[in-house]
Design a protein around this motif. Structure first.
Motif, PDB file in Angstrom:
ATOM      1  N   UNK A 111       5.784  23.565 -26.231  1.00 13.52           N
ATOM      2  CA  UNK A 111       6.422  24.154 -27.811  1.00 13.52           C
ATOM      3  C   UNK A 111       5.579  25.678 -27.742  1.00 13.52           C
ATOM      4  N   UNK A 112       5.855  26.102 -29.168  1.00 17.28           N
ATOM      5  CA  UNK A 112       5.410  27.332 -29.502  1.00 17.28           C
ATOM      6  C   UNK A 112       3.811  26.611 -29.917  1.00 17.28           C
ATOM      7  N   UNK A 113       3.815  26.209 -30.249  1.00 15.49           N
ATOM      8  CA  UNK A 113       1.602  26.183 -31.226  1.00 15.49           C
ATOM      9  C   UNK A 113       2.191  24.314 -30.983  1.00 15.49           C
ATOM     10  N   UNK A 114       1.504  24.737 -29.990  1.00 12.04           N
ATOM     11  CA  UNK A 114       1.222  22.599 -29.349  1.00 12.04           C
ATOM     12  C   UNK A 114      -0.590  22.652 -29.313  1.00 12.04           C
ATOM     13  N   UNK A 115      -0.595  21.125 -28.600  1.00 14.65           N
ATOM     14  CA  UNK A 115      -2.724  21.546 -28.622  1.00 14.65           C
ATOM     15  C   UNK A 115      -2.041  19.363 -27.967  1.00 14.65           C
ATOM     16  N   UNK A 116      -3.495  19.434 -27.022  1.00 14.91           N
ATOM     17  CA  UNK A 116      -3.551  18.404 -26.588  1.00 14.91           C
ATOM     18  C   UNK A 116      -3.878  16.976 -27.450  1.00 14.91           C
ATOM     19  N   UNK A 117      -3.945  15.682 -27.467  1.00 18.48           N
ATOM     20  CA  UNK A 117      -4.086  14.781 -28.001  1.00 18.48           C
ATOM     21  C   UNK A 117      -6.032  15.228 -28.310  1.00 18.48           C
ATOM     22  N   UNK A 118      -6.263  15.267 -26.575  1.00 19.72           N
ATOM     23  CA  UNK A 118      -7.500  15.027 -26.988  1.00 19.72           C
ATOM     24  C   UNK A 118      -8.276  15.780 -28.092  1.00 19.72           C
ATOM     25  N   UNK A 119      -7.806  17.373 -27.615  1.00 14.67           N
ATOM     26  CA  UNK A 119      -7.999  18.518 -28.763  1.00 14.67           C
ATOM     27  C   UNK A 119      -7.620  17.654 -30.150  1.00 14.67           C
ATOM     28  N   UNK A 157      -3.530   9.952 -20.467  1.00 19.62           N
ATOM     29  CA  UNK A 157      -4.571   9.758 -21.078  1.00 19.62           C
ATOM     30  C   UNK A 157      -4.256  10.800 -22.485  1.00 19.62           C
ATOM     31  N   UNK A 158      -5.025  10.775 -23.761  1.00 20.62           N
ATOM     32  CA  UNK A 158      -5.366  11.893 -24.459  1.00 20.62           C
ATOM     33  C   UNK A 158      -5.177  13.347 -23.933  1.00 20.62           C
ATOM     34  N   UNK A 159      -5.806  13.387 -22.782  1.00 19.29           N
ATOM     35  CA  UNK A 159      -5.403  15.156 -22.199  1.00 19.29           C
ATOM     36  C   UNK A 159      -4.054  15.413 -21.851  1.00 19.29           C
ATOM     37  N   UNK A 160      -3.231  14.373 -21.492  1.00 21.97           N
ATOM     38  CA  UNK A 160      -2.132  14.392 -20.722  1.00 21.97           C
ATOM     39  C   UNK A 160      -0.380  13.764 -21.883  1.00 21.97           C
ATOM     40  N   UNK A 164       3.596  18.589 -30.290  1.00 20.35           N
ATOM     41  CA  UNK A 164       3.930  20.008 -31.708  1.00 20.35           C
ATOM     42  C   UNK A 164       3.579  20.015 -32.822  1.00 20.35           C
ATOM     43  N   UNK A 165       2.809  21.230 -32.854  1.00 19.36           N
ATOM     44  CA  UNK A 165       1.985  20.907 -33.989  1.00 19.36           C
ATOM     45  C   UNK A 165       3.091  21.185 -35.002  1.00 19.36           C
ATOM     46  N   UNK A 166       4.297  21.779 -34.702  1.00 15.70           N
ATOM     47  CA  UNK A 166       5.519  21.834 -36.463  1.00 15.70           C
ATOM     48  C   UNK A 166       6.177  20.916 -36.533  1.00 15.70           C
ATOM     49  N   UNK A 168       5.559  18.120 -34.632  1.00 16.94           N
ATOM     50  CA  UNK A 168       4.828  16.315 -34.712  1.00 16.94           C
ATOM     51  C   UNK A 168       5.685  15.314 -33.906  1.00 16.94           C
ATOM     52  N   UNK A 169       6.325  15.900 -33.122  1.00 17.98           N
ATOM     53  CA  UNK A 169       6.887  15.576 -31.661  1.00 17.98           C
ATOM     54  C   UNK A 169       5.566  15.319 -30.423  1.00 17.98           C
ATOM     55  N   UNK A 170       5.710  13.959 -29.996  1.00 22.52           N
ATOM     56  CA  UNK A 170       4.762  14.266 -28.403  1.00 22.52           C
ATOM     57  C   UNK A 170       5.392  14.639 -27.292  1.00 22.52           C
ATOM     58  N   UNK A 171       4.984  14.789 -26.409  1.00 19.06           N
ATOM     59  CA  UNK A 171       5.147  15.061 -24.797  1.00 19.06           C
ATOM     60  C   UNK A 171       4.357  15.021 -24.040  1.00 19.06           C
ATOM     61  N   UNK A 172       4.945  13.885 -23.354  1.00 21.58           N
ATOM     62  CA  UNK A 172       3.991  13.376 -21.939  1.00 21.58           C
ATOM     63  C   UNK A 172       3.723  14.696 -20.641  1.00 21.58           C
ATOM     64  N   UNK A 173       2.686  14.648 -19.999  1.00 19.20           N
ATOM     65  CA  UNK A 173       3.111  16.167 -19.714  1.00 19.20           C
ATOM     66  C   UNK A 173       2.280  15.520 -18.518  1.00 19.20           C
ATOM     67  N   UNK A 174       1.609  16.201 -17.243  1.00 21.51           N
ATOM     68  CA  UNK A 174       1.321  16.157 -15.654  1.00 21.51           C
ATOM     69  C   UNK A 174       1.566  15.239 -15.261  1.00 21.51           C
ATOM     70  N   UNK A 175       2.279  14.768 -13.893  1.00 14.54           N
ATOM     71  CA  UNK A 175       2.941  13.984 -13.603  1.00 14.54           C
ATOM     72  C   UNK A 175       2.489  14.218 -11.998  1.00 14.54           C
ATOM     73  N   UNK A 176       1.473  14.518 -12.021  1.00 11.64           N
ATOM     74  CA  UNK A 176       0.643  14.972 -10.363  1.00 11.64           C
ATOM     75  C   UNK A 176       0.510  13.816  -9.715  1.00 11.64           C
TER      76      UNK A 176
END
Length: 284
Positions: A111-119, A157-160, A164-166, A168-176
């Motif tokens: 997303x253009x403007x995004x942040x992880x939930x931890x931050x 977890x919050x960091x994963x 999207x700050x525009x 409000x859509x969440x995305x689950x990341x990092x399937x490592x």
């Protein structure tokens, strides 16, 4: 504005084979983070200037491999991302990947403007309950999608989770740390130790859904309380949860249910969808 994503019935493109192919299609940007997994960079798709994330995974660090639908052998993370990249908006989409002599490169939407939930939560200290309710419902949707694709994330977890700050859509990341979903117990742990369920601590085994529900309980507690419920490994006993004043009984009940000491006492993901606290939630 959200980043690029494949259509609902698309498949991830086969691997490119050269650095030149990557450079023809993308411009690598700044380093966003690094660790034992490799490195994450910002990037831009040259065709339309869409923002992307590029993950570089050194070949010698890859421990788990799998097979794609076309029979190609690839790192397990790519195989899992290929399974969940069906156009569902709550999970990060793998757009393309490249196999180079020394590494694999994964190109994902951003997303253009995004942040992880931890931050995101740190900026608030903790979330208002109504805000947390909507975000937690989105996380449940993402977990259900992964399960329907036969994928277990194992590191929710919050960091994963990014927002999207525009929109409000969440995305689950990092399937490592992910693997294939199975009904039988897992005897190897992958993920973040402070999110591990009690049965791993006591029995060195766990069921996928129960471990996921436990991590969801910790996640929701962090959302509404601003801290981990069992810091430094202490107090992993159901009766020792402490809640702030003003938190509704319905929210407390969901957290306590997810953090049941016995996995048989936990809700399923579907149970949570029908819980009164999670009804009539506005989603982006």
């Amino acid at each position: 504005m959200s980043g690029p994503g494949p259509s609902a019935d698309s498949h991830v493109s086969p691997a490119g084979k050269s650095q030149e192919a990557l450079e023809e299609r993308y411009r690598m940007g700044s380093l966003l983070g690094s660790g034992g997994f490799g490195s994450i960079f910002s990037g831009t798709r040259l065709a339309d200037s869409a923002p992307v994330t590029i993950k570089r995974m050194p070949r010698n660090l890859i421990q788990h491999w799998g097979e794609l639908p076309d029979g190609a052998r690839a790192p397990l993370e790519i195989v899992l991302l290929d399974k969940v990249s069906t156009g569902f908006p709550g999970v990060i989409q793998l757009l393309e990947w490249f196999e180079l002599p020394s590494c694999f490169l994964l190109v994902m939407e951003r997303p253009e403007r995004c942040q992880d939930l931890r931050d995101f939560i740190a900026a608030w200290r903790f979330l208002p309950e109504e805000e947390a309710r909507g975000l937690f419902r989105q996380v449940l949707e993402a977990v259900r999608h992964c399960s329907s694709c036969g994928v277990l994330h194992r590191d929710i977890k919050l960091a994963n989770i990014i927002i999207d700050l525009d929109s409000g859509q969440l995305k689950l990341i990092d399937f490592g740390c992910g693997t294939f979903l199975q009904d039988t117990v897992y005897t190897q742990f992958a993920g973040t130790p402070s999110y591990s369920p009690p049965e791993w601590t006591y029995c060195k085994c766990y069921h996928g859904e129960a471990a996921t529900i436990w991590s969801l309980g910790i996640l929701l507690y962090q959302m509404v309380c601003g801290k981990h419920p069992f810091r430094r490994g202490r107090g992993i006993i159901r009766g020792q949860l402490k809640f702030p004043q003003g938190l509704s009984q319905e929210c407390r009940d969901v957290i306590s249910w997810c953090l049941s000491m016995r996995s048989l006492d936990m809700p399923s993901v579907e149970d949570l969808f029908y819980d009164p606290w999670l009804q009539d939630v506005h989603l982006p």
